[in-house]
Design a protein around this motif. Structure first.
Motif, PDB file in Angstrom:
ATOM      1  N   GLY A 178     -72.886 -30.718 -37.508  1.00 51.63           N
ATOM      2  CA  GLY A 178     -72.743 -29.914 -36.302  1.00 51.63           C
ATOM      3  C   GLY A 178     -71.435 -29.152 -36.283  1.00 51.63           C
ATOM      4  N   LYS A 179     -71.502 -27.865 -35.961  1.00 53.49           N
ATOM      5  CA  LYS A 179     -70.316 -27.012 -35.888  1.00 53.49           C
ATOM      6  C   LYS A 179     -70.105 -26.552 -34.448  1.00 53.49           C
ATOM      7  CE  LYS A 179     -69.726 -27.029 -40.382  1.00 53.49           C
ATOM      8  NZ  LYS A 179     -68.586 -27.770 -40.992  1.00 53.49           N
ATOM      9  N   GLU A 180     -68.857 -26.544 -34.013  1.00 54.04           N
ATOM     10  CA  GLU A 180     -68.548 -26.097 -32.663  1.00 54.04           C
ATOM     11  C   GLU A 180     -68.933 -24.627 -32.477  1.00 54.04           C
ATOM     12  OE1 GLU A 180     -64.485 -26.701 -31.669  1.00 54.04           O
ATOM     13  OE2 GLU A 180     -64.431 -28.776 -32.393  1.00 54.04           O
ATOM     14  N   MET A 181     -69.485 -24.303 -31.315  1.00 50.50           N
ATOM     15  CA  MET A 181     -69.669 -22.903 -30.972  1.00 50.50           C
ATOM     16  C   MET A 181     -68.300 -22.281 -30.724  1.00 50.50           C
ATOM     17  SD  MET A 181     -73.118 -22.921 -28.605  1.00 50.50           S
ATOM     18  CE  MET A 181     -73.244 -21.125 -28.669  1.00 50.50           C
ATOM     19  N   SER A 182     -68.236 -20.972 -30.656  1.00 50.05           N
ATOM     20  CA  SER A 182     -66.961 -20.274 -30.552  1.00 50.05           C
ATOM     21  C   SER A 182     -66.246 -20.620 -29.250  1.00 50.05           C
ATOM     22  CB  SER A 182     -67.175 -18.764 -30.619  1.00 50.05           C
ATOM     23  OG  SER A 182     -67.727 -18.295 -29.396  1.00 50.05           O
ATOM     24  N   GLN A 183     -64.939 -20.316 -29.204  1.00 43.83           N
ATOM     25  CA  GLN A 183     -64.149 -20.591 -28.009  1.00 43.83           C
ATOM     26  C   GLN A 183     -64.541 -19.699 -26.834  1.00 43.83           C
ATOM     27  OE1 GLN A 183     -59.918 -20.811 -28.588  1.00 43.83           O
ATOM     28  NE2 GLN A 183     -60.044 -22.595 -29.934  1.00 43.83           N
ATOM     29  N   LEU A 184     -65.339 -18.661 -27.068  1.00 48.07           N
ATOM     30  CA  LEU A 184     -65.888 -17.914 -25.949  1.00 48.07           C
ATOM     31  C   LEU A 184     -66.752 -18.830 -25.087  1.00 48.07           C
ATOM     32  CD1 LEU A 184     -67.012 -14.392 -27.246  1.00 48.07           C
ATOM     33  CD2 LEU A 184     -65.257 -14.908 -25.548  1.00 48.07           C
ATOM     34  N   ILE A 185     -67.470 -19.746 -25.755  1.00 43.21           N
ATOM     35  CA  ILE A 185     -68.297 -20.721 -25.052  1.00 43.21           C
ATOM     36  C   ILE A 185     -67.503 -21.996 -24.795  1.00 43.21           C
ATOM     37  CG2 ILE A 185     -70.414 -22.066 -25.116  1.00 43.21           C
ATOM     38  CD1 ILE A 185     -70.822 -19.020 -24.905  1.00 43.21           C
ATOM     39  N   ASN A 186     -66.898 -22.542 -25.837  1.00 42.20           N
ATOM     40  CA  ASN A 186     -66.140 -23.788 -25.727  1.00 42.20           C
ATOM     41  C   ASN A 186     -64.691 -23.507 -25.317  1.00 42.20           C
ATOM     42  OD1 ASN A 186     -68.135 -25.749 -26.413  1.00 42.20           O
ATOM     43  ND2 ASN A 186     -67.981 -25.128 -28.560  1.00 42.20           N
ATOM     44  N   ASN A 187     -64.506 -23.242 -24.045  1.00 34.46           N
ATOM     45  CA  ASN A 187     -63.167 -23.023 -23.520  1.00 34.46           C
ATOM     46  C   ASN A 187     -62.316 -24.265 -23.765  1.00 34.46           C
ATOM     47  OD1 ASN A 187     -60.860 -22.774 -21.898  1.00 34.46           O
ATOM     48  ND2 ASN A 187     -61.945 -21.650 -20.300  1.00 34.46           N
ATOM     49  N   PRO A 188     -61.189 -24.166 -24.472  1.00 36.07           N
ATOM     50  CA  PRO A 188     -60.380 -25.346 -24.785  1.00 36.07           C
ATOM     51  C   PRO A 188     -59.747 -25.998 -23.558  1.00 36.07           C
ATOM     52  CG  PRO A 188     -59.241 -23.347 -25.473  1.00 36.07           C
ATOM     53  CD  PRO A 188     -60.624 -22.941 -25.092  1.00 36.07           C
ATOM     54  N   GLU A 189     -59.768 -25.309 -22.411  1.00 33.14           N
ATOM     55  CA  GLU A 189     -59.155 -25.849 -21.199  1.00 33.14           C
ATOM     56  C   GLU A 189     -60.136 -26.652 -20.339  1.00 33.14           C
ATOM     57  OE1 GLU A 189     -55.877 -25.544 -20.713  1.00 33.14           O
ATOM     58  OE2 GLU A 189     -55.797 -24.421 -22.609  1.00 33.14           O
ATOM     59  N   THR A 190     -61.414 -26.681 -20.711  1.00 31.03           N
ATOM     60  CA  THR A 190     -62.421 -27.346 -19.888  1.00 31.03           C
ATOM     61  C   THR A 190     -63.380 -28.157 -20.744  1.00 31.03           C
ATOM     62  OG1 THR A 190     -63.977 -25.486 -20.021  1.00 31.03           O
ATOM     63  CG2 THR A 190     -62.376 -25.458 -18.204  1.00 31.03           C
ATOM     64  N   HIS A 191     -64.157 -29.018 -20.065  1.00 28.81           N
ATOM     65  CA  HIS A 191     -65.338 -29.600 -20.700  1.00 28.81           C
ATOM     66  C   HIS A 191     -66.425 -28.531 -20.701  1.00 28.81           C
ATOM     67  CE1 HIS A 191     -63.953 -33.770 -20.879  1.00 28.81           C
ATOM     68  NE2 HIS A 191     -63.483 -33.621 -19.660  1.00 28.81           N
TER      69      HIS A 191
END
Length: 265
Positions: free
Chosen positions: A80-93
C-alpha cells in the motif's frame, strides 16, 4: 436479547469464507475502510505511528490516519502506498472515504489531530481532473455543522441526482452518532434528514453503505442487539422510510467491532 441473538447467529453461521489480507495491506497497526475498484486497485485507510514515544516523554506516540492505494494483479496485492498530500493532509487524520458513483469524486473525512478523547471531524471532497485528484474542498456547513463531528460519507445514485449518507452527532438525533442523508443535485447539498428511529438509537450508528440494486442500507451499531461491540446490520427502504433492522449474522459479525461493510460491484 443480545445474548439470545448471539447464540442463534453462531448456531446458524452464514455460508461464506473470510480471508485475512496479506502483509502488503495489513500492518501491525490498524487498517480499515477498504474499497476495491474493479480488479485493479484496493484503497484503504490505516492508522499508523508517525512519531514514536521517547523514553523520557510524558506524551504517548503520535498516530495519524492516511488513505493508501494498492494495485492488484495475478501476483496479488502490491504494498500500500500513501495517496498524495493533497488528500493526506499531514496536519489531520484522513480516512473514512468513498467514491461517487461515477468514481470522479472522492469523499473523505479530515479530523483534527488533537489530544482529545473525541475527534472533531469534517467531510471533504476532491474531484478527478486529467487522472489526478484536485485540491479537496470542505463540504458546506449544511453538512459539516459547527461544533460536531461529521464523518463516514457514502454517496449513491437517486432518481436524477444522488444521496449522501453520513454519520454525525449533530443536534436533532437520537443519541451518539446517527446516520443522516442529504440529497445532492446540480452541485447542491440539501438540508440533511435523520434516517429515523428504526435505524438510529441511543447508541452509535456509523459507516453507512447503501446497496441501490436491493434498496438495502447496511450500517454498524453498538446498540442494536448483536454479538458484541459494533455489529453490521441491514434494513430495506430509502430516505427516512425503513423496514426492520436485521443483524447480518455470524461470522461477518463477531465479539469484536465489525465495521465498514461494502459490496464490490
Amino acid at each position: 436479547k443480545a445474548c439470545i441473538e448471539s447464540i442463534r447467529s453462531i448456531s446458524e453461521p452464514l455460508d461464506l469464507k473470510i480471508e485475512h489480507l496479506t502483509k502488503n495491506i495489513n500492518s501491525p497497526y490498524s487498517e480499515f475502510n477498504a474499497i476495491q475498484l474493479g480488479d485493479t486497485a484496493l484503497y484503504f485507510s490505516s492508522l499508523r505511528l508517525v512519531v514514536a514515544e521517547s523514553a523520557n516523554s510524558i506524551f504517548p506516540g503520535v498516530y495519524v490516519s492516511k488513505i493508501y492505494r494498492s494495485t492488484m494483479s495475478i501476483a496479488g496485492y502490491s504494498e500500500g502506498k500513501e495517496m498524495s498530500q493533497l488528500i493526506n493532509n499531514p496536519e489531520t487524520h484522513n480516512a473514512n472515504f468513498c467514491f461517487s458513483p461515477d468514481k470522479k469524486r472522492l469523499y473523505f473525512t479530515r479530523c483534527k489531530n488533537e489530544r482529545k478523547p473525541q475527534l472533531s471531524c469534517e467531510i471533504w471532497v476532491s474531484e478527478m481532473n486529467n487522472d489526478r485528484w484536485k485540491k479537496p474542498e470542505r463540504l458546506t456547513r449544511r453538512i459539516n455543522a459547527p461544533g460536531v463531528s461529521t464523518t463516514h460519507p457514502f454517496i449513491t445514485t437517486f432518481n436524477e441526482g444522488e444521496i449522501l449518507y453520513f454519520s454525525t452527532d449533530r443536534a436533532g438525533g437520537y443519541g451518539g452518532m446517527d446516520v443522516w442523508y442529504s440529497v445532492y443535485d446540480n452541485g447542491k447539498y440539501y438540508d440533511p434528514v435523520n434516517l429515523g428511529s428504526n435505524i438510529n438509537t441511543q447508541g452509535n450508528e456509523i459507516t453507512p453503505f447503501y446497496d441501490f440494486k436491493t434498496s438495502t442500507l447496511y450500517f454498524s451499531s453498538d446498540w442494536h442487539p448483536g454479538l458484541g461491540g459494533y455489529d453490521i446490520f441491514s434494513s430495506k427502504g430509502g430516505l427516512n422510510q425503513w423496514g426492520s433492522v436485521i443483524n447480518v449474522g455470524y461470522p461477518l459479525n463477531s465479539a469484536a467491532n465489525d465495521l465498514y461493510f461494502n459490496i464490490i460491484e
